[in-house]
Design an enzyme around this catalytic site. Structure first.
Site, PDB file in Angstrom:
ATOM      1  N   ASN A  21       0.647  -1.325  -0.297  1.00 23.36           N
ATOM      2  CA  ASN A  21       0.316  -0.337   0.376  1.00 23.36           C
ATOM      3  C   ASN A  21       0.705   1.034  -0.240  1.00 23.36           C
ATOM      4  O   ASN A  21       2.399   1.010  -0.078  1.00 23.36           O
ATOM      5  CB  ASN A  21      -0.962   0.179   0.980  1.00 23.36           C
ATOM      6  CG  ASN A  21      -0.770  -0.192   2.453  1.00 23.36           C
ATOM      7  OD1 ASN A  21       0.470   1.095   2.770  1.00 23.36           O
ATOM      8  ND2 ASN A  21      -0.856  -1.141   3.186  1.00 23.36           N
ATOM      9  N   ASP A  29      -4.246  -6.377   5.305  1.00 29.61           N
ATOM     10  CA  ASP A  29      -5.364  -6.793   6.428  1.00 29.61           C
ATOM     11  C   ASP A  29      -5.435  -8.024   6.673  1.00 29.61           C
ATOM     12  O   ASP A  29      -5.308  -9.173   6.557  1.00 29.61           O
ATOM     13  CB  ASP A  29      -7.241  -6.129   5.853  1.00 29.61           C
ATOM     14  CG  ASP A  29      -6.878  -4.616   6.161  1.00 29.61           C
ATOM     15  OD1 ASP A  29      -6.703  -4.809   7.349  1.00 29.61           O
ATOM     16  OD2 ASP A  29      -7.616  -4.065   5.738  1.00 29.61           O
ATOM     17  N   PHE A  79      -3.728   4.277  15.134  1.00 34.83           N
ATOM     18  CA  PHE A  79      -4.475   4.654  14.112  1.00 34.83           C
ATOM     19  C   PHE A  79      -5.338   4.166  12.848  1.00 34.83           C
ATOM     20  O   PHE A  79      -5.942   3.464  13.673  1.00 34.83           O
ATOM     21  CB  PHE A  79      -3.572   4.637  12.983  1.00 34.83           C
ATOM     22  CG  PHE A  79      -2.779   6.339  13.969  1.00 34.83           C
ATOM     23  CD1 PHE A  79      -1.923   6.109  15.066  1.00 34.83           C
ATOM     24  CD2 PHE A  79      -2.691   7.458  13.165  1.00 34.83           C
ATOM     25  CE1 PHE A  79      -0.155   7.059  15.213  1.00 34.83           C
ATOM     26  CE2 PHE A  79      -1.291   8.851  13.216  1.00 34.83           C
ATOM     27  CZ  PHE A  79      -0.164   8.372  14.199  1.00 34.83           C
ATOM     28  N   LYS A  90     -10.791  -2.362  18.775  1.00 37.69           N
ATOM     29  CA  LYS A  90      -9.543  -3.141  19.181  1.00 37.69           C
ATOM     30  C   LYS A  90      -8.783  -3.315  21.080  1.00 37.69           C
ATOM     31  O   LYS A  90      -7.819  -3.203  20.566  1.00 37.69           O
ATOM     32  CB  LYS A  90      -7.779  -2.078  18.525  1.00 37.69           C
ATOM     33  CG  LYS A  90      -9.152  -1.879  17.210  1.00 37.69           C
ATOM     34  CD  LYS A  90      -7.571  -2.137  16.245  1.00 37.69           C
ATOM     35  CE  LYS A  90      -7.941  -2.206  15.228  1.00 37.69           C
ATOM     36  NZ  LYS A  90      -6.985  -2.776  13.374  1.00 37.69           N
TER      37      LYS A  90
END
Ligand code: C5P
Length: 403
Positions: free
Chosen positions: A209, A277, A325, A343
């Site tokens: 990415n 992911d 983040f 999370k």
């Protein structure tokens, strides 16, 4: 604030040098001792007499001055300060610092010093935006040199844009902030993730990415500056290793996961990496052949471990403060608040990464800090300034938790 602290102010040749007597006066009002080094260019805009009068000390100008060298020497000059401040810092002195040139007293002192250095750049907007200056400033930042400004506004040359030296009040505030924060996280351990992860398809291809690693690297540098023993676990990026940080280079999410858990125990974890992911279920051992008329291969993806969630659930090794983040393109605060709960982390720094903001790979970041109480929106700041603010908030939080 500044009692007992000594600042060596290097004044280089920008028109903003005319603000230096005011800067010196304000620093001395705060209790700092100030001694000045004036370049030949700087002396075109401000006189040694004016700087000498406000600093109450000799103004040093010559590398080869017999009196200066016998009384003091450029080495001693560079070591007898707690902070070396370059204001204004011209494109020229920034380039000399980046290259390690030492052609006059100012640059010799800057090369010889083992003390922290802060610069307040001042130059025309085109010079500030020139790729040479961009690269030089990045080099200095990665060496741990602090930056204050520049600001946007009208310039002496008649143009408007980024490049005005910060107001003396703001420079004094940055100096105060520097001394307040130095060593504040001494004795603490921090683990930071940064950059993308690359998930191999075969030995030559991968899924990746666009994360640049700028924000995560800046956070690691800021925490290290505050004295934390900092481990940066980074995926492949073009960012150089920040100084004073121990850096572990990884490629895949699983490697990043393992390196982070191995770095525990820690007091602070900040997950700024853009972790993939998914990864390819069956990574091919050999390069997948295109074949003459073969159909394109299909890839089966499986989920990667969630590093942030794993750190937040690390039992008795859980860092006291776990920060994640959230890159969002819509409903930024709502989505990030839900992510914080999901999370199990303490804080989420939410940023808007819709393409119009230029956050991905850019230098600025508009973020919201989300904790258990709600969201606090920060103004548009450079990624370094976001890092500084976050590191300061982390220090405050840990100080609250340890009476
Ligand atoms: O789930 P999402 O990717 O939106 O969450 C972002 C946050 O979770 C970031 O802090 C990122 O570093 C972290 N993360 C992680 N491991 C993953 C996915 C995300 O640590 N596998």
């Amino acid at each position: 604030m500044g009692e007992g602290k000594r600042i060596l102010l290097v004044v280089s040749g920008g028109i903003a040098a005319y603000k230096c007597p005011d800067l010196v006066r304000r620093l001395r009002e705060r209790g700092y001792g100030v001694r000045c080094v004036l370049t030949q260019g700087g002396a075109q805009f401000v006189t040694p007499l004016a700087l000498g009068a406000v600093s109450g000390d000799t103004v040093y100008q010559d590398l080869f001055s017999l009196t200066d060298e016998s009384e003091m020497g450029h080495i001693r000059l560079s070591r007898e300060a707690d902070l070396v401040l370059v204001a204004p810092a011209t494109a020229n002195i920034i380039a000399a610092m980046a290259a390690g040139l030492a052609g006059d007293l100012a640059t010799t002192v800057l090369l010889a010093t083992d003390k922290p250095v802060m610069i307040a750049p001042a130059m025309n907007v085109r010079m500030w935006e020139h790729p040479a200056t961009r690269a030089n400033v990045t080099t200095l930042r990665n060496r741990g040199i602090g930056l204050v400004g520049p600001e946007a506004g009208d310039m002496a040359c008649g143009e408007t844009g980024m490049g005005r030296m910060s107001d003396p009040n703001d420079i004094v505030a940055a100096v105060d902030g520097f001394f307040r924060n130095a060593g504040r996280l001494a004795g603490r351990k921090a683990v930071i993730t940064s950059g993308p992860t690359f998930e191999a398809i075969d030995p030559v291809r991968f899924i990746g990415n666009h994360s640049s690693g700028k924000q995560g690297h800046a956070i690691a540098a800021a925490l290290a500056h505050m004295g934390a023993q900092t481990t940066l676990v980074t995926g492949p990026t073009a960012q150089p290793d920040p100084s004073g940080v121990s850096v572990i280079h990884v490629r895949s999410a699983r490697e990043m996961h393992d390196a982070c858990l191995e770095a525990l125990p820690a007091d602070i974890a900040v997950c700024a990496a853009a972790v993939a992911d998914w990864r390819v279920a069956d990574e091919a051992a050999q390069k997948i052949k295109k074949g003459a008329n073969a159909a394109p291969p299909s890839l089966t993806l499986i989920p990667n471990p969630d590093i942030l969630a794993a750190l937040a659930a690390a039992g008795n090794k859980r860092p006291r403060l776990v920060v994640g983040f959230a890159a969002e393109t819509e409903n930024v605060v709502e989505n990030a608040t839900a992510k914080r709960a999901r999370k199990g982390c303490d804080w989420i720094v939410a940023n808007d990464v819709s393409p119009s903001t230029g956050t991905f790979g850019g230098d600025a970041n508009a973020v919201h800090l989300i904790d258990g109480e709600g969201a606090e929106s920060w103004p548009l700041l450079s990624k370094e300034a976001v890092a500084e603010r976050l590191a300061t908030r982390i220090a405050e939080r840990l100080e609250e938790a340890t009476p």
